[in-house]
Scaffold this active site. Structure first.
Site, PDB file in Angstrom:
ATOM      1  N   GLY A 253      -9.059  58.536 -58.891  1.00 50.93           N
ATOM      2  CA  GLY A 253      -8.283  59.767 -58.529  1.00 50.93           C
ATOM      3  C   GLY A 253      -7.430  60.645 -59.095  1.00 50.93           C
ATOM      4  CD  GLU A 295     -14.679  52.538 -57.825  1.00 46.89           C
ATOM      5  OE1 GLU A 295     -14.780  53.156 -57.246  1.00 46.89           O
ATOM      6  OE2 GLU A 295     -15.517  52.051 -57.731  1.00 46.89           O
ATOM      7  N   PRO A 296     -12.341  55.870 -62.738  1.00 54.53           N
ATOM      8  CG  PRO A 296     -11.698  55.978 -64.711  1.00 54.53           C
ATOM      9  CD  PRO A 296     -11.547  54.766 -63.773  1.00 54.53           C
ATOM     10  N   GLY A 297     -13.448  59.105 -62.365  1.00 54.17           N
ATOM     11  CA  GLY A 297     -14.798  59.889 -63.065  1.00 54.17           C
ATOM     12  C   GLY A 297     -13.818  61.236 -63.677  1.00 54.17           C
ATOM     13  NE  ARG A 298     -11.067  65.103 -59.859  1.00 55.12           N
ATOM     14  CZ  ARG A 298     -11.619  66.152 -58.862  1.00 55.12           C
ATOM     15  NH1 ARG A 298     -12.256  67.636 -59.593  1.00 55.12           N
ATOM     16  NH2 ARG A 298     -11.451  65.803 -57.477  1.00 55.12           N
ATOM     17  NE  ARG A 335     -14.413  70.783 -58.313  1.00 54.06           N
ATOM     18  CZ  ARG A 335     -12.760  71.037 -58.669  1.00 54.06           C
ATOM     19  NH1 ARG A 335     -12.654  72.182 -59.265  1.00 54.06           N
ATOM     20  NH2 ARG A 335     -12.259  70.077 -58.086  1.00 54.06           N
ATOM     21  CB  CYS A 366     -27.584  85.984 -51.154  1.00 50.52           C
ATOM     22  SG  CYS A 366     -28.202  87.175 -52.129  1.00 50.52           S
ATOM     23  CD  GLU A 367     -23.521  81.764 -49.159  1.00 48.99           C
ATOM     24  OE1 GLU A 367     -22.674  81.792 -47.846  1.00 48.99           O
ATOM     25  OE2 GLU A 367     -25.204  81.703 -48.502  1.00 48.99           O
ATOM     26  CE1 TYR A 395     -17.409  63.616 -57.890  1.00 52.61           C
ATOM     27  CE2 TYR A 395     -15.036  64.435 -59.728  1.00 52.61           C
ATOM     28  CZ  TYR A 395     -15.904  63.556 -58.948  1.00 52.61           C
ATOM     29  OH  TYR A 395     -15.754  62.700 -58.845  1.00 52.61           O
TER      30      TYR A 395
HETATM   31  C1  LIG Z   1     -15.185  55.081 -54.853  1.00 51.62           C
HETATM   32  C2  LIG Z   1     -14.522  56.151 -55.423  1.00 51.62           C
HETATM   33  N1  LIG Z   1     -14.654  55.910 -56.708  1.00 51.62           N
HETATM   34  C3  LIG Z   1     -14.075  57.245 -57.917  1.00 51.62           C
HETATM   35  C4  LIG Z   1     -14.000  58.332 -57.373  1.00 51.62           C
HETATM   36  C5  LIG Z   1     -13.899  58.672 -58.600  1.00 51.62           C
HETATM   37  O1  LIG Z   1     -12.896  60.071 -58.266  1.00 51.62           O
HETATM   38  P1  LIG Z   1     -12.325  61.049 -59.624  1.00 51.62           P
HETATM   39  O2  LIG Z   1     -14.031  61.510 -60.060  1.00 51.62           O
HETATM   40  O3  LIG Z   1     -11.536  61.429 -58.506  1.00 51.62           O
HETATM   41  O4  LIG Z   1     -11.769  60.006 -60.757  1.00 51.62           O
HETATM   42  C6  LIG Z   1     -14.681  58.612 -56.682  1.00 51.62           C
HETATM   43  C7  LIG Z   1     -14.793  60.284 -55.837  1.00 51.62           C
HETATM   44  O5  LIG Z   1     -14.151  60.518 -55.084  1.00 51.62           O
HETATM   45  C8  LIG Z   1     -15.025  57.990 -55.174  1.00 51.62           C
HETATM   46  O6  LIG Z   1     -15.619  58.427 -53.770  1.00 51.62           O
END
Ligand SMILES: Cc1ncc(COP(=O)(O)O)c(C=O)c1O
Length: 442
Positions: A253, A295-298, A335, A366-367, A395
């Protein structure tokens, strides 16, 4: 680790020369567009690796017993799984599709965790058969796990139990997941019963609890509080059930910069907050320090990506608005239409501070709401100019659709003068691949 500042909108290898031509990984974006078409997603390998290393290094320095687990929903493809594997991170998957991709990329299964609020029976079976850790979300899923294990006493399953810790954070409503009113995870009141049920099944190992409180978060207090709430539960579970968990998963997050108004904490500072909170709460509660999972993604892949578009139609409505339309939009970047997300962009080869105008960058779908950027000051654009949109690594590709039967653009990895396709662009025949003509319509 790079000396360069990581918190920035532009990828580390992005350069702009005196003619204002933009390059990534030592290759001009205009050349990449020539080679791969437009729109095209471009990813800076240096940035992905530097950000992954920023997490692992910060944990090494502050809390060595850890695993950083990349949340692959942000961007999942085989090459991405490989980079993450090489950087020594774990992988979070949320579907059979993401898991299949990881397995095909030979990602080590002991480093994979499987999320989801409505896993199917087949997904649970696949997780058990491949020995990945399940993030147990609900009773239906628990029933599937028990049924699977009952069929074969030699099988076992590791679980993290997802709880909603009731922590609010200042982010967009749709991406808040830690509230009590959430489709994800167990309420704290249910936990005791769930732990009892899990404990009584000798084929199940409870690795610990999990919470994820939201996405694109700039404050550090919510995560600090999440650690505290989870560890208080660890203490109650220890006292009542005599269990001390090996792991604690505090989710992802951490936010990134999309515009100059965004001011997220540095990765290192975020990690320090988590590490400090775990240590102090464990001390206070008399708990052993568990391995910390994040759990970083973004924040790993977001700033690594840019999208290059070509400008098409320009519509000037005097005294109202000037639209410049590009050859992509909501199908390659959902997004803005989903979350009113904002982006920065520049016109390749034009001085961003000279001869500028306020425009709205429209998509081609088309929106009416298919607007990529509302009210941005850009150098005056002309047809066929290349527009580069920043911070599109997370994303964007992973949420791309075939709306209006659009073909998905190529995803290209760029580094040190080399470019490589990670996912090739779809062509028009890919769209027809699964179409069938019912006999009576022929
Ligand atoms: C369970 C869980 N873990 C990790 C993430 C990754 O979040 P972020 O990409 O904001 O770090 C998410 C994204 O919504 C999530 O639902």
């Amino acid at each position: 680790m790079t000396e360069q500042k990581l918190n920035q909108v532009k990828p580390l290898s992005l350069k702009i020369n005196e003619q204002h031509q933009i390059s990534l990984g030592e290759i001009k974006v205009a050349e990449l567009v020539k080679q791969y078409g437009s729109p095209v997603y471009l990813l800076c390998e240096q940035t992905i690796r530097a950000r992954a290393q920023a997490y692992t290094q910060a944990f090494q320095d502050n809390y060595p017993n850890h695993m950083v687990i990349y949340a692959s929903k942000a961007l999942n493809c085989m090459a991405m799984c490989k980079i993450i594997e090489q950087e020594g991170l774990g992988l979070d998957v949320v579907s059979a599709g993401e898991l299949h991709t990881a397995l095909e990329a030979r990602f080590p299964t002991e480093r994979i965790i499987f999320h989801g609020n409505n896993k199917s029976q087949d997904e649970v079976k696949l997780a058990i058969n491949t020995s990945v850790t399940l993030v147990l979300d609900n009773r239906t899923e628990l029933g599937f796990i028990e049924a699977q294990l009952a069929q074969d006493p030699s099988k076992s399953c590791k679980v993290l139990v997802r709880v909603t810790p009731g922590i609010e954070c200042h982010t967009h409503e749709y991406i808040k997941t830690g509230k009590i009113d959430s489709k994800f995870g167990f309420n704290i009141e249910e936990l005791d019963e769930i732990i009892t049920r899990l404990k009584n099944n000798k084929q199940i190992t409870i690795r610990g609890l999990h919470a994820h409180i939201g996405s694109q978060i700039f404050e550090t207090v919510p995560h600090k509080d999440t650690c505290k709430v989870l560890l208080q539960l660890y203490k109650e579970i220890k006292d009542k059930h005599g269990l001390e968990f090996e792991d604690i998963n505090v989710g992802g997050g951490l936010g990134i910069m999309y515009t100059n108004q965004d001011d997220p904490p540095e990765i290192e500072d975020w990690v320090k907050i988590i590490a400090g909170s775990i240590k102090s709460n464990c001390k206070e509660l008399g708990l052993k320090e568990p391995r910390v999972l994040t759990e970083p993604g973004r924040s790993i892949v977001g700033p690594a990506g840019i999208t290059a578009y070509k400008v098409g139609n320009i519509k000037d409505i005097p005294n109202v608005r000037k639209y410049i339309a590009v050859d992509g939009g909501m199908a390659d970047n959902a997004r803005p239409i989903m979350y009113q997300a904002e982006y920065l962009a520049e016109i390749d080869g034009k001085d961003p501070n000279k001869d500028t105008e306020l425009v709205t960058v429209a998509g081609k779908y088309c929106e009416s709401g298919d607007v990529l950027i509302r009210d941005i000051k850009l150098a005056k654009a002309a047809q066929d100019d290349i527009l580069v949109v920043y911070s599109t690594g997370a994303y964007n590709y992973s949420m791309a659709s075939n709306y209006n039967r659009a073909t998905k653009p190529a995803l290209v990895l760029v580094n040190n003068g080399q470019s490589h396709i990670m996912v090739q662009a779809e062509d028009i025949d890919d769209l027809l691949r699964n179409d069938k003509m019912p006999v009576h319509l022929k």
